[in-house]
Every structure is written in structure tokens, then in C-alpha cells.
Design an enzyme around this catalytic site. Structure first.
Site, PDB file in Angstrom:
ATOM      1  N   CYS A 237      -0.139 -18.239  90.171  1.00 60.55           N
ATOM      2  CA  CYS A 237      -0.258 -17.450  90.751  1.00 60.55           C
ATOM      3  C   CYS A 237       0.703 -17.423  91.883  1.00 60.55           C
ATOM      4  O   CYS A 237       1.489 -17.424  91.900  1.00 60.55           O
ATOM      5  CB  CYS A 237      -1.913 -18.085  91.401  1.00 60.55           C
ATOM      6  SG  CYS A 237      -2.729 -16.521  92.546  1.00 60.55           S
ATOM      7  N   ASP A 331      -4.284  -8.282  84.229  1.00 64.63           N
ATOM      8  CA  ASP A 331      -4.389  -9.010  85.643  1.00 64.63           C
ATOM      9  C   ASP A 331      -4.480  -7.994  86.697  1.00 64.63           C
ATOM     10  O   ASP A 331      -3.407  -7.061  86.944  1.00 64.63           O
ATOM     11  CB  ASP A 331      -3.307  -9.950  85.369  1.00 64.63           C
ATOM     12  CG  ASP A 331      -3.078 -11.008  87.477  1.00 64.63           C
ATOM     13  OD1 ASP A 331      -3.915 -11.074  87.508  1.00 64.63           O
ATOM     14  OD2 ASP A 331      -1.940 -11.592  86.943  1.00 64.63           O
ATOM     15  N   HIS A 365      -5.577 -12.807  84.554  1.00 64.15           N
ATOM     16  CA  HIS A 365      -5.013 -13.792  85.566  1.00 64.15           C
ATOM     17  C   HIS A 365      -4.503 -14.962  85.023  1.00 64.15           C
ATOM     18  O   HIS A 365      -3.694 -15.954  85.024  1.00 64.15           O
ATOM     19  CB  HIS A 365      -5.605 -13.541  87.422  1.00 64.15           C
ATOM     20  CG  HIS A 365      -4.576 -14.173  88.074  1.00 64.15           C
ATOM     21  ND1 HIS A 365      -3.154 -13.466  87.912  1.00 64.15           N
ATOM     22  CD2 HIS A 365      -4.856 -15.455  88.334  1.00 64.15           C
ATOM     23  CE1 HIS A 365      -2.504 -14.758  89.416  1.00 64.15           C
ATOM     24  NE2 HIS A 365      -3.486 -15.780  89.514  1.00 64.15           N
TER      25      HIS A 365
END
Length: 421
Positions: A237, A331, A365
Site C-alpha cells: 500500500c 483490489d 488488497h
């Protein structure tokens, strides 16, 4: 006599366990239940139905689940399919030393149990508890407060020197150590590095100084048990955005694992020795919610193919090290696949081949170490964030990528054997 066995009963969380039930009636249908309370007392539970074979056995290595939280042959399905009793709870292991997760396994007779089985007051036919550790025996942990640097350093047992890694998570901040402790358990000297909202670090910084991360690299390379001359990065991230910037600016970065990150600067200004890289501006109107009210940030974060994003792209072609891009195609937080493919095209157009891509259909994710509960959505700073992913393909992505991450890091951080003619 009905018996439930698990082997081993104590292991690292990334190690599979062999689960069997014996002594059942031929073709009897039973339900396996797994439950665990995390450090905050939140309960995680899974259950799956199986039919015994002709000799009254169920071996999860080979048997196919008929229903429950998954269907099919999944030897570790009871672990990764555990769901939180309290919705939107993510299982983040904080106390990694001397504190394993305790997973209770129970076996019920389907025909004589009350529904739901996870909360059944019936006495199980058999039960046992397994320990799931985040750190191997002999791994040491040292709190790091060196200059500005804040984190935790994990060193494997033995004389060393060991290949070294900086491990970073996202913009939620704080210090997260569970991946670093597992990497150290696999032979890497690993610094879990905090960069926001931890101790003296600002809770909400408009600027991120890459010199801070450079100091962390130099701190790690000074350690007597670190191999050098280069180090690796494992990041996800916002951490992956920063990992990419580090690889561009710091020649010491030999190998960078970037999990579901952007290839442009977002939200925070990046500064490095007088250079300033502005972030893509906020467009709050692009934040969307699904039918359940979960926030989907994908469109808000941006698409690197858009003309408006071009000024904020990071010049990845300047990096000298190797990249492993890991993306979940489901994601919902970042256009991670598009970002990785865009970065790779930029490398290729500059004559570079210093990259590899692992792209997982159905994965979301939060691609983390294997056999841990898959997290589809969770609260972050009082915001219900949708991470995405389907349970079975996401769990498979975590299992496969974890092995590939270690293989990639060893390939590019360990010296190649010299051939003798």
C-alpha cells in the site's frame, strides 16, 4: 474411539498443519470448527462439513469439504476462512514474541449438533488446541530508537551475517511487526519500520522525508550481523509507494517487493535532499461506497493512465535494483494491477528488464503471510474500508506469493556462488 489429530501442534503461522479425524462411522458427516481469540479478545471462527470415507476417516489433505465456509480440498481452509464475530475486524498480531495465537479445533457430529456449530453448546466428539507462532526460536527482537528511526529489529539465530530487509505497511500508521518477525524466522535480518503515527512520529504528516528512510537503510547496514552491501524492501500500500521511491533514490536497495501499491506520489509530499515531489491532489468526490456502506478508495486514489496523474508518476527507470510486483486483481483500494503494469511498461520502454510480476485473479488488497484469516474489509481510523478479494483465491495468493517473496529476496540479496573451472 473418535480422535482428532493435528501435526504439528505447534508451528509458525506460515506452516501448514495436517489435520485428521479417525474412528468415525463409515460415510458419517461431521463438522470441523476452528476458533481463535486475538489479542483484543475478538473471536474468529470457521466451520466446514466433511463426509468420512469407507473406513471412518477424514483427512483434510485429501478430503473435500461439502460446505460451510469453503468447498473443496483445502487442507488449511479452517485457518484462512476464519471470520470475525465482530464485523470489520482485522486480525493484526501485535505481540509477536512469546505469544502464539491459540486455535481451537473441534469436531461435531452433524446429525446431533445444534446450529450454528461455531456457537454450539453441545460437547464436541473431539477437540484440541494448536499454537500458531509469529517468531521462531532464537530470533531476537530489539526496539529501535536510533536518531529519528523508530521500529523493531528482528535478527535470526546464528552467527550471520544475514540478508537484510526493511518491512513497511500502509498509511494507517503505527508499528506492525508480524511480517518482519516471520521473515526473520526465515533467515532475514528484518527491520519493521514505522513512518507515521508511532511514538514521536507525526500522526498525520503532509510531508514524508525520504532521508528518514535513508537513515533506516544506513542503520541496518551498520549492524554487524547484516550481510550487505544491498538490502531488500517488503512493502504494501503506502509502504509500497515509499518502497518504490527508496529504490529510485537509494542505490543500497537491491530488491524491492511492492505489494498493491501505486507508481505515483499520493496524499503526502515526498522530500529528498532539497528535491520535492508533489502528490496527486485529493478529489474527495471520487470516494465511493458499496451497497454495504464500505468505502472503496480505488477511484479516489487515481489511475496512472490518466493524463492528470502523469506529473506525479515516479521515475522507476532510475532504479538500479530488482522489483517484484505483487497485485491482487480484485483490489478495491488501489488500481494496483494497472499501477504495476504501467510501471513495468515504463521500465521496458527504457530498456530495463529488472522486474517480475505476480498477478492474482480474485485476490484483494491485503495480501499477507499465508494461513491467516483473509480480511475483506475492516475499520481504519473509523472508516470502514473495502479491501476486496474472494476468500479461496485470496488465500491461494497469500500462500504462493509468500514463497515467491522469499525466493526473490534470496536470489537478489545473497551472493551468487562462484564457479570453479
Amino acid at each position: 474411539m473418535i480422535q482428532l489429530t493435528a501435526s504439528p501442534t505447534s508451528a509458525l503461522v506460515d506452516e501448514p498443519i495436517h489435520i485428521r479425524a479417525t474412528g468415525l462411522n463409515p460415510f458419517q458427516v461431521v463438522v470441523f470448527v476452528a476458533s481463535m481469540k486475538n489479542e483484543k479478545g475478538n473471536l474468529f471462527v470457521s466451520q466446514a462439513f466433511y463426509r468420512a470415507n469407507e473406513v471412518g476417516e477424514v483427512d483434510l489433505e485429501h478430503a473435500s469439504a461439502l460446505g460451510g465456509d469453503y468447498v473443496g480440498v483445502h487442507p488449511m481452509g479452517l485457518f484462512w476462512s476464519m471470520k470475525p464475530e465482530k464485523m470489520l475486524t482485522r486480525n493484526i498480531k501485535r505481540r509477536v514474541m512469546n505469544s502464539p495465537d491459540l486455535v481451537e479445533l473441534k469436531l461435531y457430529d452433524l446429525n446431533k449438533s445444534s446450529f450454528p456449530f461455531a456457537k454450539s453448546k453441545d460437547i464436541p466428539k473431539a477437540s484440541l488446541t494448536v499454537e500458531r507462532w509469529y517468531v521462531a526460536p532464537g530470533v531476537t527482537r530489539t526496539q529501535v530508537r536510533d536518531g529519528r528511526i523508530r521500529g523493531a529489529l528482528f535478527i535470526p539465530p546464528g552467527a550471520g551475517p544475514f540478508p537484510a530487509i526493511i518491512d513497511m505497511f500502509g498509511a494507517a500508521g503505527g508499528l506492525i511487526e508480524f511480517r518482519a518477525s516471520l521473515l526473520a524466522s526465515r533467515g532475514f535480518a528484518t527491520l519493521a519500520l514505522a513512518f507515521i503515527d508511532y511514538e514521536e512520529l507525526p500522526s498525520d504528516s503532509e510531508e514524508l522525508d525520504l532521508e528518514y528512510f535513508e537513515e533506516a537503510v544506513n542503520f541496518l547496514l551498520r549492524h554487524p550481523k547484516v550481510l550487505g552491501p544491498g538490502i531488500g524492501i517488503v512493502s504494501v500500500c503506502k509502504g509500497a509507494e515509499l518502497g518504490l521511491s527508496m529504490a529510485i533514490h537509494l542505490k543500497q536497495i537491491t530488491a524491492a517487493v511492492l505489494i498493491n501499491g501505486t507508481n505515483f506520489v499520493f496524499q503526502n509530499i515526498q522530500k529528498y535532499h532539497g528535491q520535492v515531489k508533489q502528490p496527486l491532489p485529493f478529489i474527495p468526490e471520487l470516494i465511493s461506497r458499496n451497497a454495504l456502506g464500505l468505502v472503496e478508495f480505488r477511484h479516489f486514489v487515481g489511475d496512472p493512465r490518466d493524463e492528470a496523474v502523469r506529473p506525479f508518476l515516479l521515475p522507476i527507470e532510475k532504479a538500479q535494483g530488482q522489483f517484484l510486483f505483487i497485485v491482487g486483481e480484485a483490489d478495491k483500494n488501489i488500481h494496483s494491477k494497472i499501477c504495476a503494469e504501467h510501471a513495468i511498461e515504463r521500465l521496458k520502454s527504457n530498456g530495463k528488464n529488472n522486474w517480475a510480476l505476480l498477478s492474482y485473479p480474485g485476490a484483494g488488497h491485503l495480501i499477507e503471510p499465508p494461513y491467516t484469516p483473509v480480511c475483506y474489509a475492516s475499520w481504519v481510523s473509523n472508516v470502514p474500508i473495502l479491501w476486496g478479494g474472494e476468500v479461496i483465491p485470496h488465500a491461494a495468493a497469500q500462500e504462493h506469493s509468500w514463497k515467491e517473496i522469499q525466493k526473490f529476496l534470496r536470489k537478489h540479496l545473497l551472493p551468487r556462488p562462484t564457479s570453479h573451472l
